[in-house]
Design an enzyme around this catalytic site. Structure first.
Site, PDB file in Angstrom:
ATOM      1  N   HIS A 101       4.262   5.067   4.698  1.00  0.00           N
ATOM      2  CA  HIS A 101       4.504   5.681   6.249  1.00  0.00           C
ATOM      3  C   HIS A 101       5.907   6.476   5.808  1.00  0.00           C
ATOM      4  O   HIS A 101       6.937   6.010   5.410  1.00  0.00           O
ATOM      5  CB  HIS A 101       4.792   4.575   7.199  1.00  0.00           C
ATOM      6  CG  HIS A 101       3.591   3.745   7.340  1.00  0.00           C
ATOM      7  ND1 HIS A 101       3.440   2.609   6.613  1.00  0.00           N
ATOM      8  CD2 HIS A 101       2.538   3.559   8.408  1.00  0.00           C
ATOM      9  CE1 HIS A 101       2.153   2.091   7.107  1.00  0.00           C
ATOM     10  NE2 HIS A 101       1.741   2.464   7.991  1.00  0.00           N
ATOM     11  N   ASP A 104       8.766   3.816   6.507  1.00  0.00           N
ATOM     12  CA  ASP A 104       9.016   3.127   5.036  1.00  0.00           C
ATOM     13  C   ASP A 104      10.088   3.778   3.931  1.00  0.00           C
ATOM     14  O   ASP A 104      10.776   2.972   3.592  1.00  0.00           O
ATOM     15  CB  ASP A 104       7.621   2.953   4.375  1.00  0.00           C
ATOM     16  CG  ASP A 104       6.312   2.655   4.933  1.00  0.00           C
ATOM     17  OD1 ASP A 104       6.559   1.795   5.996  1.00  0.00           O
ATOM     18  OD2 ASP A 104       5.360   2.924   4.704  1.00  0.00           O
TER      19      ASP A 104
HETATM   20  C1  XLS Z   1      -2.484  -2.395   9.741  1.00  0.00           C
HETATM   21  C2  XLS Z   1      -2.886  -1.057   8.742  1.00  0.00           C
HETATM   22  C3  XLS Z   1      -1.713  -0.087   8.080  1.00  0.00           C
HETATM   23  C4  XLS Z   1      -2.367   1.103   8.014  1.00  0.00           C
HETATM   24  C5  XLS Z   1      -1.601   2.200   7.713  1.00  0.00           C
HETATM   25  O1  XLS Z   1      -3.070  -3.063  10.104  1.00  0.00           O
HETATM   26  O2  XLS Z   1      -3.738  -1.651   7.819  1.00  0.00           O
HETATM   27  O3  XLS Z   1      -1.357  -0.811   7.374  1.00  0.00           O
HETATM   28  O4  XLS Z   1      -2.986   0.792   6.463  1.00  0.00           O
HETATM   29  O5  XLS Z   1      -0.915   2.624   8.732  1.00  0.00           O
END
Ligand code: XLS
Ligand code: NI
Ligand code: NI
Length: 436
Positions: A101, A104
């Site tokens: 993200h 991140d």
């Molecule tokens: C959350 C999601 C997230 C996505 C990316 O539950 O799995 O981690 O994979 O935003």
């Protein structure tokens, strides 16, 4: 530059007999399975948010994760160290990709302008590291759920300003995903859903979500980003009802708003569990409709009703996941992203490596078992037999559209249904077990 994780060695394949925790027992990247190497068949990815950012916090306790950047007070210094750590970890583990993200990789600053400058700096560092590293980006995404401005959603917020900010964020995330050569771009509907219909205009919110996705596709075209767009279904958490609740709901949404040719799905095992489906169901639905794009490879806990994001170690599940993926002819530009984090009690840096090894070995076994199942026809044959009657006679006639309720009534009056065959569920489960 000294290693970020000096206690993690380069992980080698040592085979099933090895008892060393930091070694592969089953994942042998060069081993051929079904005409492809394991590395080609599995396309693993590290999830930046869990591996580099998760602190081990839960609603009852503070951070536990021992990470080398914990002692750094400058957030950008920590961000640089984490990026170097991401490349080091993926290389040491032979993981070809990572997913991230925007937030991140670089922490949000006081203004959008300053935040974007931070992103540019970290993206430049990643590009520099890519010059000497084989590690690539499987997908990028934007975090549209953490900041308080998204408390009521992002693309489905009652606030147009929140919608605009989200658009600006995705615009930048698309630019940097392109800059880093990302193969895909993911939309997981963070807070796109509702807590109560008493305060929610569901029709307007869903229309706005579609508008938002259309604008994202238009912008991608404008900048020449050709990566695959993916939607990641999840039925609940953080909101009580997420609009992208499962594969079928996402598919209906894409069809309703004319987005189906642009998007595929990124399916996550734990989300399937939360939706009350098996992961095989979600994969099968997507593959039947040509929209299986990528997989968030994790697992939940059948006893807990939330997204625990555990590393995938259930061989039954990894086998059936790989069976569906092989049947799909692979995942194209997608891969197996470990959207998973070590448990709060697994706080050592070595646990991070061990967790990925466990996931990779489990998927290697899943791949081998699934390939054998496929080659043997052990499931295909009984399946074909079960539906064989649709290939001739009355079955073929119905399928070709030649019959009507009138003609079928005549057929039913002329001959009673043939004796039904058994579904043989237990026998089939036993066959599957022979391949694990
Ligand atoms: C959350 C999601 C997230 C996505 C990316 O539950 O799995 O981690 O994979 O935003
Ligand atoms: Ni996910
Ligand atoms: Ni998840």
């Amino acid at each position: 530059m000294p290693d970020v994780f000096p206690s993690i060695p380069r992980i080698a394949y040592e085979g099933p007999g090895s008892d060393r925790p930091l070694a592969f027992k089953r994942y042998d990247p060069a081993k051929a399975v079904g005409g492809r190497t394991m590395a080609q068949g599995l396309r693993f990815s590290l999830a930046y948010w869990h591996s580099l950012c998760a602190k081990g916090i839960d609603p009852f306790g503070d951070a536990t994760m021992e990470r080398p950047w914990n002692s750094l007070s400058d957030p950008m210094e920590a961000a640089r160290m984490r990026m170097r750590g991401a490349f080091e970890l993926t290389e040491k583990l032979s993981i070809p990709f990572f997913c991230f993200h925007d937030r991140d990789i670089a922490p949000e600053a006081d203004s959008l302008r300053e935040t974007n400058k931070r992103l540019d700096e970290i993206v430049a560092l990643a590009k520099e590291l890519m010059k000497t590293s084989p590690t690539r980006v499987l997908w990028g995404t934007a975090n549209l759920f953490n900041h308080p401005r998204y408390a009521h959603g992002a693309a489905t917020s009652p606030s147009p300003e929140a919608f605009a900010f989200a658009a600006a964020q995705v615009k930048k995330a698309l630019e940097i995903t392109k800059e880093l050569g990302g193969a895909n771009y993911v939309f997981w509907g963070g807070r796109e859903g509702y807590e109560t219909l008493l305060n929610t205009d569901m029709k307007l919110e869903r229309e706005n979500l579609a508008r938002f996705l259309r604008m994202a596709a238009e912008y991608a075209d404008e900048i020449g980003f050709s990566g695959q767009f993916l939607i990641e279904p999840k039925p609940k958490e953080p909101t009580k009802h997420q609009y992208d609740s499962d594969a079928a709901a996402c598919h209906a949404f894409l069809l309703e708003f004319g987005l189906a040719d642009r998007f595929k799905l990124n399916l996550e095992t734990n989300h399937a569990t939360l939706a009350g489906h098996t992961m095989q169901h979600e994969l099968r639905y997507a593959r039947d409709h040509g929209i299986l794009g990528s997989v968030d490879a994790n697992q939940g806990d059948e006893l807990l009703g939330w997204d625990t994001d555990q590393f995938p170690t259930n061989l039954y599940v990894t086998t059936l996941v790989m069976y569906e993926i092989l049947k799909n002819g692979g995942l194209g530009s997608g891969g197996l992203n470990f959207d998973a984090k070590p448990r709060r009690g697994s706080f050592r840096v070595e646990d991070l490596a061990a967790a990925h090894i466990a996931g990779m070995d489990s998927f290697a076994r899943g791949l081998e078992a699934a390939q054998k199942l496929l080659d043997s026809g052990a499931l295909d044959r009984p399946l074909a037999q079960r539906y064989a009657a649709w290939g001739s006679g009355l079955g073929a006639s119905i399928r070709s559209g030649k019959e009507s309720f009138r003609s079928l009534e005549a057929a039913a009056l002329a001959a009673p249904p043939a004796r039904l065959e058994s579904g043989r569920q237990e026998a089939l489960e036993a066959i599957l077990n022979e391949y694990l």
